[in-house]
Design an enzyme around this catalytic site. Structure first.
Site, mmCIF file in Angstrom:
data_model
loop_
_atom_site.group_PDB
_atom_site.id
_atom_site.type_symbol
_atom_site.label_atom_id
_atom_site.label_comp_id
_atom_site.label_asym_id
_atom_site.label_seq_id
_atom_site.Cartn_x
_atom_site.Cartn_y
_atom_site.Cartn_z
ATOM 1 N N ARG A 234 1.686 8.204 -3.356
ATOM 2 C CA ARG A 234 0.872 8.746 -3.719
ATOM 3 C C ARG A 234 0.551 7.157 -4.697
ATOM 4 O O ARG A 234 1.517 6.444 -4.755
ATOM 5 C CB ARG A 234 1.305 9.338 -4.808
ATOM 6 C CG ARG A 234 1.242 10.755 -4.310
ATOM 7 C CD ARG A 234 0.393 11.350 -3.899
ATOM 8 N NE ARG A 234 0.160 12.496 -3.896
ATOM 9 C CZ ARG A 234 0.174 12.922 -2.433
ATOM 10 N NH1 ARG A 234 -0.650 11.794 -1.308
ATOM 11 N NH2 ARG A 234 -0.028 13.992 -1.449
ATOM 12 N N GLU A 263 -7.495 6.992 -9.563
ATOM 13 C CA GLU A 263 -8.689 7.108 -8.448
ATOM 14 C C GLU A 263 -9.232 8.146 -8.192
ATOM 15 O O GLU A 263 -10.227 7.806 -7.830
ATOM 16 C CB GLU A 263 -7.720 6.604 -7.214
ATOM 17 C CG GLU A 263 -6.846 8.005 -7.021
ATOM 18 C CD GLU A 263 -6.407 7.474 -4.973
ATOM 19 O OE1 GLU A 263 -5.692 8.326 -4.741
ATOM 20 O OE2 GLU A 263 -5.733 6.536 -5.124
ATOM 21 N N HIS A 295 -8.453 6.508 -0.615
ATOM 22 C CA HIS A 295 -7.092 7.007 -0.169
ATOM 23 C C HIS A 295 -8.028 8.040 1.357
ATOM 24 O O HIS A 295 -7.451 9.308 1.387
ATOM 25 C CB HIS A 295 -7.333 7.881 -0.655
ATOM 26 C CG HIS A 295 -5.846 8.846 -1.236
ATOM 27 N ND1 HIS A 295 -4.978 9.164 -2.640
ATOM 28 C CD2 HIS A 295 -4.814 9.426 -0.123
ATOM 29 C CE1 HIS A 295 -3.898 10.324 -1.846
ATOM 30 N NE2 HIS A 295 -3.912 9.556 -0.634
#
Length: 329
Positions: A234, A263, A295
């Site tokens: 994270r 993000e 991600h």
């Protein structure tokens, strides 16, 4: 039985259809994120599945779901910190997640980031775009001679450990739970020892209060100057300004990041213009000792299928009055 999926992507459709056909359930989908503006779309449905990019905190959303008879919120991800668990509980809504959609997917991406930084492939690629094929500055150590430090040796972290152990690395880890099945794979140490000894430090923890900005200026200073930092967990487990300073000041060698603070409004889609508007992303992207991926560590065919189908299984179990596979509230 009817289930409505929010925040769907085209790549989820095959797994959704497969599950719906196998379970004789009607599953409809919308790309919209669940919000107070569209919550009434759940009218006539027995359950919902969601994948949010932004926090779903407004208690009125959960009140509206309850008024429509919705008793579940099946999250198609592992993380659930952006949902209001108290508001859900207060309205009789069970939140579920997908605790292990594919630990291998994140572990393999961790390896990819590590090897990219270790073998300086990112630097070589930039040089070659300028017809510079020289070898200066790209000599690399071999992975079997290095120590890998894993912060968080749960499902994903333990898979990472096994991969690096198979490559011949020395593996150390910090985790409140010491798993006996990892005795031949890693040694448990404290944080100070891990940061001081590891050539590669990789994060695989949830975002809890204790882990918020866990990696900060003090901890980066404890690492070797030659160390590589990897984060595929994270964004907010890292104090990003402190990481940027550590990279600029040579306190660590490089960083491979699959996630960064704030993000959500940027990753997973194309952002117009030369800058994103996120100061962390805009600072990290041009840095020569950083590789940033949007991600996508989880993003494999197997993971997508599991995220969809485990989520829908959870929803169906609650609708049927059964105990779901993975409740979180």
């Amino acid at each position: 039985m009817k289930i409505l999926m929010f925040g769907t992507r085209p790549d989820e459709q095959p797994a959704t259809k497969e599950w719906a056909d196998a379970n004789n359930v009607t599953v409809d989908a919308t790309p919209e994120q669940l919000s107070l503006d569209n919550v009434d779309k759940v009218a006539g449905y027995d359950g919902i599945s969601v994948l949010q990019l932004e926090p779903l905190e407004d208690p009125k959303v959960y009140e509206a779901l309850a008024k429509h008879g919705i008793k579940n919120l099946a999250v198609r991800s592992t993380g659930y910190e952006i949902y209001n668990l108290k508001a859900a509980r207060d309205n009789g809504i069970t939140v579920t997640n997908v605790p292990a959609y594919s630990p291998r997917s994140v572990a393999e991406h961790t390896l990819a980031l590590t090897m990219t930084m270790l073998r300086k492939i990112h630097m070589i690629e930039v040089n070659e775009h300028h017809n510079d094929f020289s070898w200066a500055g790209v000599e690399a150590p071999e992975i079997h001679n290095l120590t890998v430090g894993i912060i968080g040796a749960g499902k994903i972290g333990s898979t990472v450990a096994r991969i690096f152990k198979a490559l011949g690395s020395t593996v150390i880890a910090t985790d409140p739970i010491h798993r006996p099945e990892l005795a031949d794979t890693l040694d448990y140490v404290d944080y100070d020892t891990l940061l001081a000894k590891a050539d590669i430090v990789t994060m695989h923890t949830p975002l809890t209060d204790d882990m918020f900005h866990f990696m900060d200026a003090k901890r980066f200073k404890q690492m070797k100057k030659s160390a590589i930092f990897i984060n595929a967990s994270r964004g907010k487990v890292v104090n990003t300004p402190d990481l940027i300073d550590a990279l600029k000041n040579g306190e660590i060698q490089s960083a491979g990041l699959d996630t960064v603070e704030d993000e959500d409004a940027y990753f997973s889609h194309k952002v117009p213009g030369d800058k994103t508007g996120n100061p962390y992303i805009d600072t990290l992207l041009p840095m020569k000792n950083v590789v940033l991926t949007p991600h996508i560590a989880f993003y494999t065919d197997m993971a997508v299928k599991n995220m969809v189908q485990i989520s829908l299984n959870n929803a169906k179990q609650i609708i049927d009055g059964e105990t779901p596979f993975s409740p979180v509230n």
